[in-house]
Design a protein around this motif. Sequence first.
Motif, mmCIF file in Angstrom:
data_model
loop_
_atom_site.group_PDB
_atom_site.id
_atom_site.type_symbol
_atom_site.label_atom_id
_atom_site.label_comp_id
_atom_site.label_asym_id
_atom_site.label_seq_id
_atom_site.Cartn_x
_atom_site.Cartn_y
_atom_site.Cartn_z
ATOM 1 N N ALA C 32 0.837 -1.203 0.000
ATOM 2 C CA ALA C 32 0.000 0.000 0.000
ATOM 3 C C ALA C 32 0.870 1.250 0.000
ATOM 4 C CB ALA C 32 -0.919 -0.001 1.226
ATOM 5 N N TYR C 33 1.898 1.222 0.834
ATOM 6 C CA TYR C 33 2.826 2.358 0.889
ATOM 7 C C TYR C 33 3.445 2.592 -0.479
ATOM 8 C CZ TYR C 33 7.066 5.004 2.071
ATOM 9 O OH TYR C 33 8.053 5.928 2.107
ATOM 10 N N GLU C 36 1.047 3.994 -3.153
ATOM 11 C CA GLU C 36 0.801 5.418 -2.931
ATOM 12 C C GLU C 36 1.999 6.256 -3.397
ATOM 13 O OE1 GLU C 36 -1.804 6.968 -1.897
ATOM 14 O OE2 GLU C 36 -0.985 8.959 -1.416
ATOM 15 N N ARG C 40 2.151 9.083 -6.493
ATOM 16 C CA ARG C 40 2.576 10.465 -6.243
ATOM 17 C C ARG C 40 3.818 10.851 -7.051
ATOM 18 N NH1 ARG C 40 0.382 13.320 -1.974
ATOM 19 N NH2 ARG C 40 -1.121 12.134 -0.737
ATOM 20 N N THR C 298 6.343 12.597 4.015
ATOM 21 C CA THR C 298 5.286 13.577 3.782
ATOM 22 C C THR C 298 5.792 14.975 4.105
ATOM 23 O OG1 THR C 298 4.369 13.487 6.008
ATOM 24 C CG2 THR C 298 3.565 11.851 4.446
#
Lengths: 330, 330, 330, 330
Positions: C32-33, C36, C40, C298
């Motif tokens: 999942a990481y 994502e 991006r 982030t």
Amino acid sequence: MRGLIALEEHLSTPRNDELWDAAGEAARNGRAYTAEVEARLLDAERRITAMDGAGIETAIVSLTSPGVQSVLDPRQAAELARDTNDTARRDFVDAHPGRLEFFAAVPLQDPRAAADELERAVRDLGAKGTLVNGYTNVGDENTARYLDEPANAPFWAKVAELDVPVYLHPREPLPGQRRLYEGYASLVGSAWGFGHETATHAVRLMLSGLFDTHPGLRIILGHLGEGLPFLLPRLEHRLYKQREGIGLGSARRRVSEYFEENFLVTTSGHFHTRSLDNAIAAIGADRVLFSVDYPYETMDEAVTWFTACPLSRSDHAKIGAGNARRLFDL
Amino acid sequence: MRGLIALEEHLSTPRNDELWDAAGEAARNGRAYTAEVEARLLDAERRITAMDGAGIETAIVSLTSPGVQSVLDPRQAAELARDTNDTARRDFVDAHPGRLEFFAAVPLQDPRAAADELERAVRDLGAKGTLVNGYTNVGDENTARYLDEPANAPFWAKVAELDVPVYLHPREPLPGQRRLYEGYASLVGSAWGFGHETATHAVRLMLSGLFDTHPGLRIILGHLGEGLPFLLPRLEHRLYKQREGIGLGSARRRVSEYFEENFLVTTSGHFHTRSLDNAIAAIGADRVLFSVDYPYETMDEAVTWFTACPLSRSDHAKIGAGNARRLFDL
Amino acid sequence: MRGLIALEEHLSTPRNDELWDAAGEAARNGRAYTAEVEARLLDAERRITAMDGAGIETAIVSLTSPGVQSVLDPRQAAELARDTNDTARRDFVDAHPGRLEFFAAVPLQDPRAAADELERAVRDLGAKGTLVNGYTNVGDENTARYLDEPANAPFWAKVAELDVPVYLHPREPLPGQRRLYEGYASLVGSAWGFGHETATHAVRLMLSGLFDTHPGLRIILGHLGEGLPFLLPRLEHRLYKQREGIGLGSARRRVSEYFEENFLVTTSGHFHTRSLDNAIAAIGADRVLFSVDYPYETMDEAVTWFTACPLSRSDHAKIGAGNARRLFDL
Amino acid sequence: MRGLIALEEHLSTPRNDELWDAAGEAARNGRAYTAEVEARLLDAERRITAMDGAGIETAIVSLTSPGVQSVLDPRQAAELARDTNDTARRDFVDAHPGRLEFFAAVPLQDPRAAADELERAVRDLGAKGTLVNGYTNVGDENTARYLDEPANAPFWAKVAELDVPVYLHPREPLPGQRRLYEGYASLVGSAWGFGHETATHAVRLMLSGLFDTHPGLRIILGHLGEGLPFLLPRLEHRLYKQREGIGLGSARRRVSEYFEENFLVTTSGHFHTRSLDNAIAAIGADRVLFSVDYPYETMDEAVTWFTACPLSRSDHAKIGAGNARRLFDL
Ligand SMILES: [Zn+2]
Ligand SMILES: [Zn+2]
Ligand SMILES: [Zn+2]
Ligand SMILES: [Zn+2]
């Protein structure tokens, strides 16, 4: 290290020695120590020898505390300032070109006269700014005027116009304001009382709004900022809590903003690594400058400590000389 | 964090409110702020609620400054101390067992009476030591007696016998000794004057030889040591230069030795990471203790800052609670 | 804070995604990481939104690791570099003028081709320098060429001529060189192996004499210098002890001199205050630059940490944007 | 300073010198340096003289790297361990009672034999724990077994039962795992490769769950923690990002928790103030211990640096001797 620049380095003059009664200081500091200091204050040659030995390329000299600030007669004050500046130029700067520069003495008993003498010293004699030994006596030895008081407006306007730094140097607290030190005469001067006197003087400047009027002013504090790196955050925090109270002064910004933008600090007489760390963390390595406080301190001790400090090459270079070179165009 | 212990936490009592004219303080700090503080000083329930919210397990409460120290009549001082200690025990400690402890108030106008009241408070009421709000007025509001003065010998003998810590808390400088703050009433108290008053008081203790007489004494300073971590190295350095002079006191050791062996410092009212770093570097993490200075400060703000400080788990645990647990046997 | 500049910020391109098998990385980092992140990497709009939210004014983007460095066919490597740079300019820089800049990808499989592509990227496309993802495969996936190896001379000559910084970014160790991590696949990449791989690569550059040949080179390391602020003093100390031994390289100066004069470090992916303190102490605040390592990190987390760091305003301003503005003429 | 305790201090024995081919090390480190080191490794008298000169009261000695760990024949390994421990006791500890203590060598080629020898050394010979020189060869010089591997369970059970510290000392990476250092033989050992090898070994222990099984284990790392104070925060941060991935090990807690609770670090061979600051900040002053790494380092250099470090008296006392006294019951 070689090529260091030092800027809280003191001299005296025959005229200053006549006017200032050093008896109290000699008792407090010890007679042999004081005699040695007094001899060195007058002697440019020994100073150069000490600088050569320690690796100090350039020193900016200034009249030792309290100097002009303690002269009760305004005319005498003006004369002492003038004589000091002429002597500094002739016997120090001109005698050792490239090695010695000077900060002007100014007779703040009459702020207009101080402005005029500053202008003469900077424009005609090449002074690198002025060093003021704390409050100025006006009237008698227990009457002080601090630099934030309104009467000094003409002086500050001239400082701003000439765009030179002001070194705010300590002097002892007023004789009538020493109850806290009673029984411990050793605390009155450089060991302890100097710091609070000068740190508070700096805070007065911050709160007064002076730096809103003249945002370009640059004030230099010795002794790693006289405790302000450690103490200022609490002051700012408490002033905020008290913001609905009285006696807050007229400043538009927070004290730390002025400290970080209008102040610089030197290492004079405070050769302690953790305090230096704190000063660098508070104000940034671009605003910390090496100094000794000769002849109260020895150049060797200052340089040995500074050289061994665990600093990056970049911070060593800035603090040792680069910041001073930029600030004084050396 | 949970389970914190705080030890510069203040209360007042109805009797103290009668005796102390808070008008000057209210003007300086702002009326709304002062009113809120005064309400909280009396209210054990709101305190517990605030402690619960912030994660503070135990607070050691003490009479707010200047408390007993400013009472001019020695008999009245003794009565206020007695009433304060009884009230602290009954309305705070007994009302919230395990959550609140207290430091005794002592009437140092008469040091033997202070010794007696300390003994009663510790032995009968379970006081964890005493908190003294700076110098004690003797005679009038401009006459001070500092804790190093010889008259206090019986008090210190009792402290040593009971083996309890003494929290040396600030109070404002004598009314006649505020020239330096003139024009800036905001500087007189916690924002600025408190620190110098208290740091100097601590230095007087060091120089007096008190810790040679009673080597086991433990003095607690708030506000991260009132600047001493930063300032003490220069004091020691200058005292050495002045060692042939006068007014040095009677101590046999260097000031930093007493500071590192007889003192502890708390974070009360000084929530600044770099000053904390400096304090830890100067005195070691075993001698730094979390505190708030409630209700002048808010518990949430203190805890939020402390929790976010970049400390090791070990230092967080020591400073947050472990050191206090050991010191006070909690 | 507002107005931040970040410079270890990654993108991918459709062509890069075709060539790079991310399966191993996805397994190690979690699916999942990784999904994502991959989304991006391609999306300039979401990046700008994240920058707006966090207060980042400008980001310098670069092809994610290993990028061109892992392409086994030199022709394909050259094509990927060319396509990456054109895409970076068109879809990132031109689409968001003033907000995005880019570092060129270079095909070091053929150092002359890398020099040519760097020149094209800098002169024609406005690249701010180049980012190299560690060693370059030459031949097969277990054959590496490090940047200090002689074959790279034409590349370095061009870098010196163009006078642009080189960001030395991590990649994973060679597949055959991972015995130390066996059993702990999580350690191979950014968590651990990245750092040693890159720090050693930097040390190779220092020892090789490259900075004697080209004293003006500026190498940027992410992750607060990949441990070098802490580790380099021991390396230098031991190399001095071993100075009569072999395998010391050809450098004329000490490793710390190169580190302090030819290197800069960013905060990418290492948001830890004490490590930042160490980095500033080692290399000076003029050589530390804020970065995120988006989208692996982030922006909010990086900025929240950085804003809360106990730095002076001056260091905040330098590290947050000023140093980058000067370095890249932004 | 006087009364220091040092604990990464090495010896060799005639038998170890027969088994270990020091040619590679001698080439890398220089022949004169290596010859001097080898003479000192055998000589207890010169060691005591050096300790006297530097102010080191007690040294805990151990077999120099790689020692028993590199012996390919398990029987020979067991014999070397036994001989080393008997020699350490007889020629070092008994010859200089109160001045020298020792860490046992253990033949981890056979973990049960290692457990037995550890028990004998601790119970019969008074060993203060054991020092393990990194991975142990099993089979050939390119086959390693790290301490987290399941085969070592009997060894760790015995360590926990005896409740003694394990010093995890560096050794060079496997011969087949040195591509990264190719061309720079100087980097293979103590200057650089040692650190990553050992830091990773420590991380393997943390991730393995060993400290969940035996929460009381105490691992000592030299060289200020082999970079972990600086690097561990990023490792922990990235492992959290990768928490859905593979190869994370079996530990139940975060790596920094183990580091702060199960590890101690020494100053051996890393005499750098800012790295020491970082180590103290990361792990607390109760877990940092003075050491030299004699005879690879000189006692004078280590002590001169340590004495000048800007530490509080309390931290100087803890790191210099107090922590070791408590840890080893000296
Ligand atoms: Zn001075
Ligand atoms: Zn208080
Ligand atoms: Zn990256
Ligand atoms: Zn060693």
